[in-house]
Design a protein around this motif. Structure first.
Motif, mmCIF file in Angstrom:
data_model
loop_
_atom_site.group_PDB
_atom_site.id
_atom_site.type_symbol
_atom_site.label_atom_id
_atom_site.label_comp_id
_atom_site.label_asym_id
_atom_site.label_seq_id
_atom_site.Cartn_x
_atom_site.Cartn_y
_atom_site.Cartn_z
ATOM 1 N N ALA A 215 0.871 -1.198 0.090
ATOM 2 C CA ALA A 215 -0.017 0.074 0.048
ATOM 3 C C ALA A 215 0.777 1.283 -0.091
ATOM 4 C CB ALA A 215 -0.745 -0.135 1.254
ATOM 5 N N LEU A 216 2.175 1.052 0.660
ATOM 6 C CA LEU A 216 2.755 2.359 0.755
ATOM 7 C C LEU A 216 2.942 3.391 -0.369
ATOM 8 C CD1 LEU A 216 4.200 4.198 2.869
ATOM 9 C CD2 LEU A 216 6.383 2.774 2.464
ATOM 10 N N PRO A 217 3.396 2.756 -1.587
ATOM 11 C CA PRO A 217 3.577 3.622 -2.799
ATOM 12 C C PRO A 217 2.280 4.404 -3.168
ATOM 13 C CG PRO A 217 4.632 1.442 -3.257
ATOM 14 C CD PRO A 217 3.659 1.497 -1.910
ATOM 15 N N HIS A 218 1.193 3.814 -3.022
ATOM 16 C CA HIS A 218 -0.372 4.242 -3.405
ATOM 17 C C HIS A 218 -0.718 5.222 -2.500
ATOM 18 C CE1 HIS A 218 -0.029 1.218 -6.405
ATOM 19 N NE2 HIS A 218 -0.128 0.233 -5.585
ATOM 20 N N ILE A 219 -0.148 4.940 -1.065
ATOM 21 C CA ILE A 219 -0.488 6.126 -0.097
ATOM 22 C C ILE A 219 0.382 7.315 -0.304
ATOM 23 C CG2 ILE A 219 -0.404 6.477 2.517
ATOM 24 C CD1 ILE A 219 -0.898 3.460 2.800
ATOM 25 N N LYS A 220 1.624 7.182 -0.660
ATOM 26 C CA LYS A 220 2.371 8.489 -0.938
ATOM 27 C C LYS A 220 1.836 9.302 -1.815
ATOM 28 C CE LYS A 220 5.331 7.617 2.213
ATOM 29 N NZ LYS A 220 5.855 8.441 3.573
ATOM 30 N N ALA A 221 1.508 8.444 -3.097
ATOM 31 C CA ALA A 221 1.082 8.999 -4.357
ATOM 32 C C ALA A 221 -0.363 9.608 -4.217
ATOM 33 C CB ALA A 221 0.878 8.201 -5.459
ATOM 34 N N GLY A 222 -1.066 9.548 -3.144
ATOM 35 C CA GLY A 222 -2.254 10.104 -2.921
ATOM 36 C C GLY A 222 -3.458 9.351 -3.508
ATOM 37 N N LYS A 223 -3.297 8.062 -3.801
ATOM 38 C CA LYS A 223 -4.064 7.277 -4.515
ATOM 39 C C LYS A 223 -5.098 6.338 -3.606
ATOM 40 C CE LYS A 223 -1.399 7.192 -9.051
ATOM 41 N NZ LYS A 223 -0.926 6.814 -10.037
ATOM 42 N N LEU A 224 -4.522 6.318 -2.515
ATOM 43 C CA LEU A 224 -5.173 5.579 -1.329
ATOM 44 C C LEU A 224 -5.323 6.240 0.052
ATOM 45 C CD1 LEU A 224 -3.790 1.781 -1.637
ATOM 46 C CD2 LEU A 224 -6.070 2.580 -2.300
ATOM 47 N N LYS A 225 -6.382 6.338 0.603
ATOM 48 C CA LYS A 225 -6.407 7.102 1.755
ATOM 49 C C LYS A 225 -5.935 5.873 2.921
ATOM 50 C CE LYS A 225 -10.474 10.089 1.238
ATOM 51 N NZ LYS A 225 -11.670 10.237 1.565
ATOM 52 N N ALA A 226 -5.095 6.392 3.804
ATOM 53 C CA ALA A 226 -4.383 5.540 4.853
ATOM 54 C C ALA A 226 -5.379 5.917 6.161
ATOM 55 C CB ALA A 226 -3.030 5.554 5.158
ATOM 56 N N PHE A 227 -6.175 5.162 6.730
ATOM 57 C CA PHE A 227 -7.064 5.491 7.828
ATOM 58 C C PHE A 227 -6.337 5.207 9.159
ATOM 59 C CE2 PHE A 227 -9.951 4.545 4.409
ATOM 60 C CZ PHE A 227 -10.606 5.828 4.354
ATOM 61 N N ALA A 228 -5.534 3.957 9.203
ATOM 62 C CA ALA A 228 -4.977 3.675 10.618
ATOM 63 C C ALA A 228 -3.868 2.405 10.136
ATOM 64 C CB ALA A 228 -5.617 3.449 11.688
ATOM 65 N N VAL A 229 -2.931 2.448 11.090
ATOM 66 C CA VAL A 229 -2.055 1.011 10.955
ATOM 67 C C VAL A 229 -2.350 0.229 12.136
ATOM 68 C CG1 VAL A 229 -0.150 2.445 10.075
ATOM 69 C CG2 VAL A 229 -0.256 2.424 12.303
ATOM 70 N N THR A 230 -2.208 -1.003 12.057
ATOM 71 C CA THR A 230 -2.790 -1.888 12.989
ATOM 72 C C THR A 230 -1.742 -2.267 14.176
ATOM 73 O OG1 THR A 230 -1.456 -3.752 11.722
ATOM 74 C CG2 THR A 230 -3.747 -3.289 11.126
ATOM 75 N N SER A 231 -0.457 -1.778 14.098
ATOM 76 C CA SER A 231 0.414 -1.976 15.201
ATOM 77 C C SER A 231 0.037 -1.214 16.222
ATOM 78 C CB SER A 231 1.851 -1.833 14.583
ATOM 79 O OG SER A 231 2.016 -0.421 13.979
ATOM 80 N N LEU A 232 0.923 -1.524 17.506
ATOM 81 C CA LEU A 232 0.626 -0.357 18.688
ATOM 82 C C LEU A 232 1.439 0.827 18.603
ATOM 83 C CD1 LEU A 232 0.713 -2.691 21.789
ATOM 84 C CD2 LEU A 232 -1.172 -1.415 20.983
ATOM 85 N N ARG A 234 2.973 3.845 16.068
ATOM 86 C CA ARG A 234 3.257 4.541 14.502
ATOM 87 C C ARG A 234 4.156 3.863 13.887
ATOM 88 N NH1 ARG A 234 0.480 10.333 14.338
ATOM 89 N NH2 ARG A 234 -1.187 9.997 15.796
ATOM 90 N N LEU A 235 4.228 3.876 12.465
ATOM 91 C CA LEU A 235 5.300 3.585 11.790
ATOM 92 C C LEU A 235 5.945 4.607 11.318
ATOM 93 C CD1 LEU A 235 3.141 1.035 9.437
ATOM 94 C CD2 LEU A 235 4.225 0.628 11.794
ATOM 95 N N SER A 236 7.206 4.663 11.179
ATOM 96 C CA SER A 236 8.508 5.641 10.727
ATOM 97 C C SER A 236 8.032 5.731 9.145
ATOM 98 C CB SER A 236 9.700 5.101 10.736
ATOM 99 O OG SER A 236 10.040 3.856 10.171
ATOM 100 N N ASN A 237 7.488 5.108 8.268
ATOM 101 C CA ASN A 237 7.267 5.167 6.938
ATOM 102 C C ASN A 237 6.030 6.158 6.957
ATOM 103 O OD1 ASN A 237 9.428 4.222 5.948
ATOM 104 N ND2 ASN A 237 8.457 1.970 6.068
ATOM 105 N N LEU A 238 5.178 6.026 7.916
ATOM 106 C CA LEU A 238 3.781 6.807 7.941
ATOM 107 C C LEU A 238 3.431 7.536 9.288
ATOM 108 C CD1 LEU A 238 1.483 4.024 6.273
ATOM 109 C CD2 LEU A 238 2.177 6.164 5.181
ATOM 110 N N PRO A 239 4.470 8.427 9.582
ATOM 111 C CA PRO A 239 4.397 9.115 10.967
ATOM 112 C C PRO A 239 2.798 9.758 11.330
ATOM 113 C CG PRO A 239 5.744 10.291 9.516
ATOM 114 C CD PRO A 239 5.220 8.923 8.647
ATOM 115 N N ASP A 240 2.263 10.209 10.353
ATOM 116 C CA ASP A 240 1.069 11.022 10.312
ATOM 117 C C ASP A 240 0.042 9.941 10.428
ATOM 118 O OD1 ASP A 240 2.712 13.429 10.661
ATOM 119 O OD2 ASP A 240 2.518 13.483 8.340
ATOM 120 N N VAL A 241 0.003 8.817 10.236
ATOM 121 C CA VAL A 241 -1.247 7.773 10.306
ATOM 122 C C VAL A 241 -1.148 7.160 11.465
ATOM 123 C CG1 VAL A 241 -2.184 5.890 9.274
ATOM 124 C CG2 VAL A 241 -0.816 7.321 7.874
#
Length: 329
Positions: A215-232, A234-241
């Motif tokens: 999903a990451l390339p499409h999230i970065k390109a704005g082609k997918l919305k990222a609502f939340a990550v499943t880990s406890l 946040r991810l360094s690749n998606l710090p704002d999610v």
């Protein structure tokens, strides 16, 4: 005196036998490894597990002085590959990489299992985790997890969500999300996270629970919305999610992960050596960066912590599977 002499004589006869046994044990473990180590990977070539082992191999080949030979044996949620490991000699020359499913949830999903995780394997170390991300097509009228939940509750049984296939960690992550959010969604299983992400990208489905790499390339390109990550965390690749836990589902925690196991009965000295070498490789900064760029988080662990984690995850997913009434043949 005669009795003492006889006992002394018997002791002298037994002593060489003891030395012989010690010598054989040392021959098995003291020069380990003296030949290539076969790693049974329970997924096809090119997947995350296969990629991870190839990242670790150069360092481990050097440290062991012997090559790691990959043996890809996919199928039955990892059961086929791990069955081969369970039936191998416990000498440290056949190891298995099992995913969360095969080591924790499969016993609750399948009516019969070809092995007993607790009895047939000895844990060596956790290797890596792969967090998942809840994404949606840009047309979905929601920008936050709370809005996704509200939308699903306003249209029960009408919002579709894709995942990587029945019984996969992404499927169970979806089931946990549905249970904790108390919503009704149309679940659409795919053969892997890539197709699930692509159908969310094209608008064939509205939501998808997929791994970060897909999903990451499409999230970065704005082609997918990222609502939340499943880990406890946040991810360094998606710090704002945000995580699902902090976005409203307190305590939600679900990631895919892989761990290294050996056949039960493998000498403890070999298990400790394997743990030391694999955890050192996973702590190497260069390898860590490589893995993170591929959407994986290195998770080296002690033998004891890995064993405890398998037990706790088995209990957790057994409950989720019962509540969702998930069954596989």
């Amino acid at each position: 005196m005669n009795i003492l002499f006889r006992r002394f004589a018997v002791g002298l006869l037994i002593l060489p036998l003891g030395f012989g046994m010690c010598a054989r044990v040392f021959a098995q473990t003291g020069d380990y490894p003296s030949k290539p180590i076969r790693i049974v990977v329970t997924f096809p070539p090119g997947g995350s597990t296969d990629t991870m082992v190839r990242m670790l191999s150069p360092r481990l080949n050097e440290k062991f002085g012997q090559p790691l030979v990959l043996d890809n044996r996919p199928g039955a949620g990892g059961n086929i590959g791990l069955t081969a490991v369970a039936k191998s000699p416990p000498d440290g020359y056949v190891l298995g990489i099992g995913a969360a499913g095969a080591l924790t949830s499969n016993p609750s999903l399948y009516p019969q299992m070809p092995f007993d995780v607790a009895k047939d394997f000895v844990p060596i170390t956790m290797l890596a985790s792969i967090p998942f991300v809840l994404v949606g097509h840009p047309s979905v009228p929601a920008d936050t997890l709370q809005q996704v939940v509200a939308l699903a509750k306003s249209q029960p049984g009408k919002i579709s969500i894709g995942h990587g296939g029945n019984g996969t960690a992404m499927h169970l992550s979806t089931a946990l999300f549905i249970q904790m959010a108390d919503v009704k969604l149309i679940e659409v299983p795919y053969r892997g996270s890539g197709p699930a992400a692509m159908d969310a990208l094209s608008g064939q489905i509205q939501l998808s629970m997929t791994d970060l790499a897909a999903a990451l390339p499409h999230i970065k390109a704005g082609k997918l919305k990222a609502f939340a990550v499943t880990s406890l965390k946040r991810l360094s690749n998606l710090p704002d999610v945000p995580t699902l836990s902090e976005a409203g589902l307190a305590g939600y925690d679900s990631t895919g992960w892989f761990g290294l196991v050996a056949p039960a009965g493998t000498p403890q000295s070999i298990v400790q050596r394997l743990n030391a070498e694999f955890t050192a490789a996973l702590n190497d900064e260069g390898i860590k960066n490589q893995m993170r760029q591929s959407g994986m988080e290195p998770t080296p662990s002690s033998i004891e912590n890995f064993e405890a984690y398998i037990r706790s995850e088995s209990q957790k997913w057994a409950k989720v599977i019962r509540q969702a009434n998930i069954k596989l043949n």
